[in-house]
Design a protein around this motif. Structure first.
Motif, PDB file in Angstrom:
ATOM      1  N   ALA A 621      -2.688  15.162 -10.554  1.00 14.26           N
ATOM      2  CA  ALA A 621      -3.210  15.905  -9.427  1.00 14.26           C
ATOM      3  C   ALA A 621      -3.006  15.189  -8.091  1.00 14.26           C
ATOM      4  N   VAL A 622      -2.889  13.937  -8.083  1.00 11.22           N
ATOM      5  CA  VAL A 622      -2.464  13.348  -6.777  1.00 11.22           C
ATOM      6  C   VAL A 622      -0.896  13.553  -6.352  1.00 11.22           C
ATOM      7  N   LYS A 623      -0.163  13.913  -7.266  1.00 10.59           N
ATOM      8  CA  LYS A 623       1.265  13.969  -6.965  1.00 10.59           C
ATOM      9  C   LYS A 623       1.104  15.576  -6.235  1.00 10.59           C
ATOM     10  N   VAL A 624       0.572  16.502  -7.038  1.00 10.41           N
ATOM     11  CA  VAL A 624       0.481  17.883  -6.322  1.00 10.41           C
ATOM     12  C   VAL A 624      -0.060  17.723  -5.217  1.00 10.41           C
ATOM     13  N   LYS A 653      -9.517   2.655  -4.887  1.00 12.36           N
ATOM     14  CA  LYS A 653     -10.092   2.647  -6.225  1.00 12.36           C
ATOM     15  C   LYS A 653      -9.193   2.589  -7.455  1.00 12.36           C
ATOM     16  N   PHE A 654      -7.998   3.282  -7.323  1.00  9.74           N
ATOM     17  CA  PHE A 654      -7.022   3.324  -8.188  1.00  9.74           C
ATOM     18  C   PHE A 654      -6.282   2.020  -8.456  1.00  9.74           C
ATOM     19  N   GLU A 655      -5.858   1.695  -9.720  1.00  7.33           N
ATOM     20  CA  GLU A 655      -5.082   0.391  -9.869  1.00  7.33           C
ATOM     21  C   GLU A 655      -3.868   0.664 -10.239  1.00  7.33           C
ATOM     22  N   ASP A 656      -3.618   2.227 -10.395  1.00 12.19           N
ATOM     23  CA  ASP A 656      -2.269   2.353 -10.956  1.00 12.19           C
ATOM     24  C   ASP A 656      -1.226   2.472  -9.602  1.00 12.19           C
ATOM     25  N   GLU A 657      -0.220   1.715  -9.684  1.00  7.10           N
ATOM     26  CA  GLU A 657       0.714   1.609  -8.615  1.00  7.10           C
ATOM     27  C   GLU A 657       1.291   3.110  -7.989  1.00  7.10           C
ATOM     28  N   THR A 658       1.569   3.904  -9.007  1.00  6.50           N
ATOM     29  CA  THR A 658       2.164   5.326  -8.732  1.00  6.50           C
ATOM     30  C   THR A 658       0.991   6.035  -7.863  1.00  6.50           C
ATOM     31  N   VAL A 659      -0.237   5.952  -8.410  1.00  7.27           N
ATOM     32  CA  VAL A 659      -1.219   6.666  -7.617  1.00  7.27           C
ATOM     33  C   VAL A 659      -1.590   6.119  -6.104  1.00  7.27           C
ATOM     34  N   ARG A 660      -1.316   5.074  -6.150  1.00 14.15           N
ATOM     35  CA  ARG A 660      -1.562   4.504  -4.704  1.00 14.15           C
ATOM     36  C   ARG A 660      -0.313   4.825  -3.799  1.00 14.15           C
ATOM     37  N   ARG A 661       0.810   4.718  -4.395  1.00 12.09           N
ATOM     38  CA  ARG A 661       2.199   5.059  -3.756  1.00 12.09           C
ATOM     39  C   ARG A 661       1.909   6.546  -3.261  1.00 12.09           C
ATOM     40  N   VAL A 662       1.604   7.564  -4.362  1.00  7.00           N
ATOM     41  CA  VAL A 662       1.798   9.062  -3.772  1.00  7.00           C
ATOM     42  C   VAL A 662       0.432   9.141  -2.997  1.00  7.00           C
ATOM     43  N   ALA A 663      -0.807   8.507  -3.117  1.00  7.47           N
ATOM     44  CA  ALA A 663      -1.985   8.686  -2.314  1.00  7.47           C
ATOM     45  C   ALA A 663      -1.696   8.510  -0.810  1.00  7.47           C
ATOM     46  N   LEU A 689      -6.015   1.300   4.717  1.00  7.93           N
ATOM     47  CA  LEU A 689      -4.742   1.180   4.903  1.00  7.93           C
ATOM     48  C   LEU A 689      -4.480  -0.149   4.984  1.00  7.93           C
ATOM     49  N   THR A 690      -5.080  -0.881   5.611  1.00 10.56           N
ATOM     50  CA  THR A 690      -4.775  -2.322   6.042  1.00 10.56           C
ATOM     51  C   THR A 690      -5.020  -3.434   4.797  1.00 10.56           C
ATOM     52  N   MET A 691      -6.031  -2.890   3.887  1.00  9.87           N
ATOM     53  CA  MET A 691      -6.387  -3.554   2.578  1.00  9.87           C
ATOM     54  C   MET A 691      -5.294  -3.125   1.721  1.00  9.87           C
ATOM     55  N   THR A 692      -4.876  -1.894   1.860  1.00  8.96           N
ATOM     56  CA  THR A 692      -3.651  -1.768   0.950  1.00  8.96           C
ATOM     57  C   THR A 692      -2.446  -2.382   1.470  1.00  8.96           C
ATOM     58  N   ALA A 693      -2.238  -2.464   2.579  1.00  3.81           N
ATOM     59  CA  ALA A 693      -0.945  -2.979   3.240  1.00  3.81           C
ATOM     60  C   ALA A 693      -1.000  -4.805   2.698  1.00  3.81           C
ATOM     61  N   ALA A 694      -2.226  -5.335   2.643  1.00  3.28           N
ATOM     62  CA  ALA A 694      -2.347  -6.756   2.204  1.00  3.28           C
ATOM     63  C   ALA A 694      -2.088  -6.798   0.871  1.00  3.28           C
ATOM     64  N   ASP A 695      -2.517  -5.982   0.220  1.00  2.00           N
ATOM     65  CA  ASP A 695      -2.311  -6.351  -1.425  1.00  2.00           C
ATOM     66  C   ASP A 695      -1.269  -5.428  -2.318  1.00  2.00           C
ATOM     67  N   GLU A 697       2.382  -4.431  -3.530  1.00  6.76           N
ATOM     68  CA  GLU A 697       3.502  -5.212  -3.653  1.00  6.76           C
ATOM     69  C   GLU A 697       4.539  -4.283  -3.689  1.00  6.76           C
ATOM     70  N   ASP A 698       4.463  -3.115  -4.156  1.00  2.77           N
ATOM     71  CA  ASP A 698       5.354  -1.950  -4.380  1.00  2.77           C
ATOM     72  C   ASP A 698       6.057  -1.562  -3.056  1.00  2.77           C
ATOM     73  N   PRO A 699       7.214  -1.741  -2.763  1.00  2.78           N
ATOM     74  CA  PRO A 699       7.754  -1.651  -1.377  1.00  2.78           C
ATOM     75  C   PRO A 699       7.720   0.020  -0.929  1.00  2.78           C
ATOM     76  N   GLN A 700       7.762   1.007  -1.979  1.00  5.46           N
ATOM     77  CA  GLN A 700       7.449   2.213  -1.771  1.00  5.46           C
ATOM     78  C   GLN A 700       6.239   2.635  -1.265  1.00  5.46           C
ATOM     79  N   THR A 701       5.086   2.005  -1.901  1.00  2.00           N
ATOM     80  CA  THR A 701       3.774   2.010  -1.290  1.00  2.00           C
ATOM     81  C   THR A 701       3.635   1.516   0.197  1.00  2.00           C
TER      82      THR A 701
END
Ligand code: ADP
Ligand code: MG
Length: 858
Positions: A621-624, A653-663, A689-695, A697-701
Motif C-alpha cells: 500500500a505504501v509503495k502504491v 511507527k513502522f520498523e520495516d526499512e522498506t516502508v520507511r524508505r518508501v514513505a 523527519l529529523t527523528m528518522t534522519a537521526a536513526d 541507516e539505510d542510505p536510500q531512506t
C-alpha cells in the motif's frame, strides 16, 4: 332417621395446593388463614370436654346459632286465628321473646334472629356462607338445622327450589358457591348423600347399601364413611340431579304433625357437612304407634345424645357422651371439634307448640356456648396430587412439542440463509478474481509486447551490445533490457501463482459448501458449524481482498517500472541521456498506469490498507501511495485524503526499512509542492523527519529524508521554523552516512536555504547572520566546496555565493576559510554563470575586498 352427605376435596382457595376430597381432609403447606368471619367467642373451654382430641394449635371459633321463625301455615291461620303468636322477634337487637303468658315473656339472644319474612338468600348468607368460605379456605364446616317437625328445617337446608329460584335452600346455594370457586383442572368436588335412620347409615345414592359403618382415624380422630358412595360433581346441574335421586330414596313417615316431614337425619357431608335433622319434638307429641314408636325412640336416641353432648360441652364437662349415638359420632368434629359450625334452629309461631319451641330455643342457647378450635388438616391426597401433576406434564409435553417444531423451523431457516450467503460470497469471489485475472493478463501482455518492441528498436539504433547507462536515479546502473523483460516475466509468473492459490482457496470453499449442503441439518452443532464456517469465510474474504490489493500494487509497480524504462529508452533514443534534476522526485510526466489504478482502487481504500495488520499489505500500500505521490496531479488529492498524515505516522511507527524508505520518498515527493510544505510543518512532519534522519541507516531512506528536508529548505516562509525545529542540524547530521546521493540532497538543501536567506536579506526582511552559520554548517560547506561529485559541488558553490551576498556573514566566512573557496569558484568553476556570480559577490563586499587586499589576492 335419614341422612345425606356430600364431600368436597380440594386445597383451600388461595392456597394453591392439590385439592383432596375423599377423606374429607385438605392438604395445604402454603396455606394462609383468612381472618375469621365469625366474632371471636369470649367463651373459652378446656379441651378436655371436646368431642375430638384437641390440644393442637387452632383458631377459637364458637358454634354460631341463628333462630328462624316460620310464618303461620294454612292450618295455623285457621286453628290459631284467635291467638297471638307465642314468639316475638326483634331482629335488630338479635333477640327473641317467648311468651310465658299474656303478661310475661322470656328474652333470648342469638347470633342471628331471622323473621318469618327472611328470604332464603339472606338465610344462606347469614348462616351458611361464612362456613362455606371457611371450607374453601381449608377448614371443616358444618351447617345444621334443628327444630320441631314442620318448622322448616328441610325448607331451610335442602329445598331444591325447582319452581322458584329464590326458594332454593342452603345445600344448592353452597354447592353453587363451591363450584364457582374451584378450578376444574385441579380440584374435584365429590358428594355423598346419606341418611341416618334408626341408628343405621344408609346410602341415598345406593339404597342397597344400607348399613355403612363409621370409621375413626385412631391418630387424628377424624371420622369417615369409606363405604359411602362418593360421586364427583362437575356442575350445578349434576348436583341438583343427584339431590333429586337421593330425595327419591328418602324414607318419609307420616306423622300427625306433618305428613311431609322426613323422619331421618339428612346429612350432606364433607369438609362441609350439611345436616337436616329429624324433628326434635317429643315422642308423645308425635302420636306415633307401633313401628313408628320404635322409630321415634331411635330418632330421639340420636337427638337426645346430641343434646347431652351439647350440654356437656356448654358446661365444660369432662365427659362428653359422643359414643352414645351414631349422630353424635358423625358430628364429632362439628361440636367441640375443629370444624366451623353454624346451627340454625327453626321454630313455629303457634302457641300450641310453645313447650317444644321453648326446648328448641334452650337447645340453641346451649349450643351457643360450644366452642370449637378451627384447624386445617394437613394430609396429602395422592390421587388428586397425581392428577394435577399429570395435567402439568401434559401441558409441558404440548409446550415442548410446540417449541420443538419452532426450533426445527428456525434451524431450517438459518441453514438456508447460511447456504445462500455462502453461495453469494463464492459467486462474488469468482467474479472478482476472474475480472482481475483477465485485466492483469492483458496489461502484462501489452507491457511485455511494448518492451520487446522497444528493445528491438534500441538494438537496431545502438548496435548489438544492448547495454545502456542509466543515471535517472543518480545511481550508476547497467540494465540489460532483455534482463528486465525476463524479470517482468518472472513477476508475471509469481502473480499467476498467487492467483492460482486464490483460485484453489475458492475451490476449497466450494467443496466445503458442498459437504455442508449434503450433511443433514439438525441440532445446535450444525448451527455452530455454519457460524464457524461463515467466520472462516469472512476471514478468507478479507485475506483475498488483501491478496488482490497486493496483486494490484505489484501490477502497479511493474507498470511503473515498464513506464520508466520506456521513458528512458525514449530519452536515449532522442539523444538526451541525462535527467535534468537530481531531486528524488520521479515521474512527473504524462498520466501513467498508476493514475488508472488510483481510480480503480480508490485512494481511501489504499490509505486504509496502510493500517492493515498484514505487513505485506502495508508495504504494498505504501509503495502504491508513493508512486501516486510522484505524480503532481495526485498530490493534492493525497494530502486532502489524509495521506500525508498517514505517511508521517508510518515513518515513525513502522520498523520495516522498506516502508520507511518508501514513505520518506512519498513525503519527499509531496514536499515539492509549496502548500504541502506548510502542511508538513504544521503537522509536525519536520520532527518526524529529523527523528528518522537521526536513526535511519539505510542510505536510500536518508536520501529521501534529506530530499524532503531540502525541499522544505526552499520555502521562504519556513526558514525560522526549520531552524528552530532542528531541520538544519538534521540535514547536516545525515552527512555521516557519506553516500553521494545523501550528500547531494544535503547540499541541495543548504543551497535552497542560503538562497532564501539572501533573497530575504536583499528584500530587507532579514538582518542577522545566516542561520546556517548559526547551526554550524560552514565547516562542512567549505570542506565540500570542491567535492568531486558535480551535483554536490554545484549546490555548494551556489550556497557559498548566496551566503557571501550578505555582509553580516563575511567575517565568519573569512575565518572559516570560505573566502579561498569563493576565490577558487570565481576562477575555476566550470559554469560560467556561477563563476561570474562569485566574482560579483566578492567585489561587492567591503569585508571580502579588504581581506583580499590584505592577502594580496587580486
Ligand atoms: P321440617 O323439615 O322442619 O319438618 P319443612 O321444611 O318440611 O319442615 O316445612 C314444613 C312446611 O312449611 C313445608 O311445606 C314448607 O314449605 C313450609 N315452610 C317451612 N318454612 C317456611 C318458611 N320460612 N316460609 C314459608 N314456608 C315455609
Ligand atoms: Mg324435614
Amino acid at each position: 332417621m335419614a341422612s345425606s352427605a356430600a364431600s368436597r376435596n380440594g386445597a383451600p382457595r388461595g392456597g394453591g395446593g392439590a385439592r383432596s376430597l375423599a377423606g374429607g381432609n385438605l392438604r395445604s403447606s402454603s396455606y394462609k388463614s383468612r381472618p375469621s368471619q365469625l366474632p371471636g367467642s369470649t367463651l373459652r373451654r378446656s379441651s378436655t370436654g371436646s368431642f375430638a382430641a384437641a390440644g393442637d394449635d387452632g383458631v377459637p371459633g364458637r358454634v354460631r346459632v341463628a333462630v328462624r321463625l316460620r310464618p303461620r301455615n294454612a292450618e295455623e291461620m285457621v286453628a290459631d286465628a284467635d291467638f297471638a303468636d307465642c314468639v316475638e322477634v326483634q331482629p335488630e337487637l338479635k333477640r327473641l321473646k317467648l311468651r310465658k303468658n299474656n303478661w310475661d315473656s322470656d328474652t333470648y339472644e342469638f347470633d342471628e334472629v331471622l323473621t318469618e319474612f327472611a328470604s332464603q338468600k339472606r338465610v344462606y348468607e347469614v348462616v351458611a356462607k361464612p362456613v362455606v368460605e371457611s371450607v374453601l379456605d381449608g377448614y371443616n364446616g358444618t351447617v345444621m338445622a334443628y327444630g320441631q317437625t314442620g318448622t322448616g328445617k328441610t325448607f331451610t337446608v335442602g329445598h331444591l327450589g325447582d319452581g322458584d329460584t329464590a326458594s332454593r335452600g342452603i345445600m344448592v346455594r353452597a354447592m353453587e358457591d363451591i363450584l364457582a370457586d374451584v378450578a376444574p383442572e385441579t380440584d374435584s368436588v365429590s358428594v355423598s348423600y346419606l341418611q341416618l335412620y334408626m341408628e343405621a347409615i344408609q346410602d341415598l345414592l345406593d339404597p342397597t347399601n344400607d348399613n355403612i359403618s363409621i370409621v375413626e382415624d385412631p391418630k387424628t380422630g377424624d371420622v369417615s364413611l369409606p363405604g359411602a358412595t362418593l360421586l364427583e360433581i362437575r356442575d350445578q346441574q349434576s348436583f341438583v340431579e343427584l339431590l333429586s335421586i337421593g330425595e327419591a330414596h328418602r324414607i318419609a313417615a307420616n306423622t300427625k304433625l306433618n305428613t311431609e316431614s322426613s323422619r331421618s337425619h339428612a346429612i350432606l357431608m364433607s369438609k362441609l357437612v350439611l345436616v337436616d335433622l329429624a324433628g326434635s319434638e317429643r315422642v308423645h307429641k308425635s302420636g306415633s304407634e307401633g313401628h313408628m314408636l320404635e322409630e321415634a325412640k331411635s330418632i330421639n336416641l340420636s337427638l337426645s345424645a346430641l343434646g347431652k353432648c351439647i350440654n356437656a360441652l356448654a358446661e365444660n364437662c369432662a365427659h362428653v357422651p359422643v359414643r352414645d349415638s351414631k349422630l353424635t359420632r358423625l358430628l364429632k368434629d362439628s361440636f367441640g371439634g375443629t370444624a366451623r359450625t353454624s346451627l340454625i334452629v327453626t321454630i313455629g309461631p303457634s302457641p300450641r307448640h310453645r313447650g317444644e319451641t321453648a326446648s328448641t330455643i334452650q337447645f340453641g342457647q346451649r349450643a351457643m356456648k360450644v366452642e370449637n378450635m378451627l384447624k386445617i388438616k394437613e394430609e396429602f391426597d395422592y390421587k388428586s396430587l397425581s392428577r394435577k401433576l399429570e395435567i402439568q406434564v401434559d401441558k409441558l409435553i404440548a409446550e415442548n412439542e410446540r417449541q420443538q417444531k419452532a426450533y426445527e423451523y428456525e434451524l431450517e431457516r438459518m441453514n438456508q440463509e447460511a447456504q445462500n450467503r455462502i453461495a453469494e460470497v463464492e459467486r462474488n469471489f469468482a467474479e472478482a478474481l476472474e475480472k482481475e485475472r483477465l485485466k492483469c493478463q492483458m496489461e502484462y501482455m501489452e507491457s511485455v509486447k511494448k518492451l520487446e518492441e522497444k528493445m528491438l528498436t534500441n538494438q537496431r539504433k545502438h548496435g548489438s551490445d544492448g547495454i545502456i547507462r542509466n543515471e535517472c536515479n543518480g545511481e550508476d546502473q547497467v540494465v540489460s533490457v532483455s534482463d528486465e523483460v525476463a524479470e517482468v516475466r518472472k513477476l508475471l509468473q509469481n502473480e499467476t501463482q498467487r492467483r492460482k492459490a486464490s483460485e484453489e482457496e475458492v475451490n476449497k470453499l466450494n467443496t466445503r459448501m458442498g459437504q455442508l449442503m449434503q450433511s443433514e441439518a439438525g441440532g445446535d452443532g450444525e448451527i455452530l458449524r455454519i457460524h464457524q464456517l461463515l467466520e472462516v469465510e469472512t476471514q478468507k474474504k478479507k485475506k483475498l481482498e488483501e491478496e488482490v490489493m497486493i496483486l494490484k500494487s505489484q501490477l502497479l509497480q511493474l507498470s511503473y517500472e515498464a513506464d520508466q524504462s520506456r521513458r528512458y529508452m525514449e530519452r536515449v533514443g532522442s539523444g538526451n541521456g541525462l535527467n535534468g534534476t537530481d531531486s528524488p522526485s520521479v515521474n512527473n510526466g504524462e498520466k501513467a498506469p498508476v493514475g488508472t489504478l488510483f481510480e480503480q482502487v480508490g485512494l481511501h481504500q489504499i490509505l486504509s490498507y496502510l493500517e492493515s495488520e498484514d505487513a505485506n499489505v502495508q508495504i504494498h500500500a505504501v509503495k502504491v501511495l508513493a508512486n501516486l505521490a510522484a505524480e503532481e496531479a495526485n498530490q493534492e488529492k493525497i494530502v486532502e485524503a489524509g495521506g500525508l498524515t498517514s505517511l508521517l505516522m508510518l515513518l515513525r511507527k513502522f520498523e520495516d526499512e522498506t516502508v520507511r524508505r518508501v514513505a520518506a520518498g512519498a513525503i519527499a515527493n509531496l514536499a515539492m509542492n509549496e502548500t504541502n510544505q506548510e502542511l508538513i510543518m504544521t503537522q509536525g512532519g519536520i520532527t518526524l523527519l529529523t527523528m528518522t534522519a537521526a536513526d535511519a541507516e539505510d542510505p536510500q531512506t536518508l536520501r529521501m529524508v534529506a530530499g524532503a528536508i531540502a525541499n522544505l529548505c526552499g520555502n521562504d516562509k519556513l526558514q525560522m521554523k526549520l531552524k528552530s525545529e532542528g531541520g538544519i542540524k538534521a540535514l547536516l547530521g545525515m552527512v555521516r552516512c557519506g553516500h553521494a546521493d545523501v550528500l547531494s540532497q544535503v547540499a541541495r538543501g543548504i543551497a535552497n536555504f542560503a538562497k532564501c536567506e539572501s533573497r530575504a536579506a536583499t528584500q530587507g526582511t532579514k538582518n542577522g547572520r545566516s542561520l546556517l552559520i548559526d547551526d554550524g554548517a560552514l565547516p562542512w560547506i567549505v570542506q565540500n566546496a570542491n567535492n568531486e561529485a558535480a551535483p554536490i559541488r554545484r549546490h555548494i558553490e551556489l550556497a557559498l555565493c548566496h551566503l557571501a551576498q550578505h555582509e553580516v556573514n563575511a567575517k565568519e566566512m573569512i575565518s572559516g576559510g570560505a573566502l579561498w573557496e569563493l576565490v577558487r569558484i570565481s576562477h575555476d568553476c566550470s559554469r560560467e554563470d556561477i563563476r561570474s556570480l562569485a566574482r560579483r559577490t566578492l567585489n561587492s563586499s567591503p569585508t571580502f575586498r579588504s581581506e583580499m587586499r590584505r592577502l594580496r589576492i587580486d
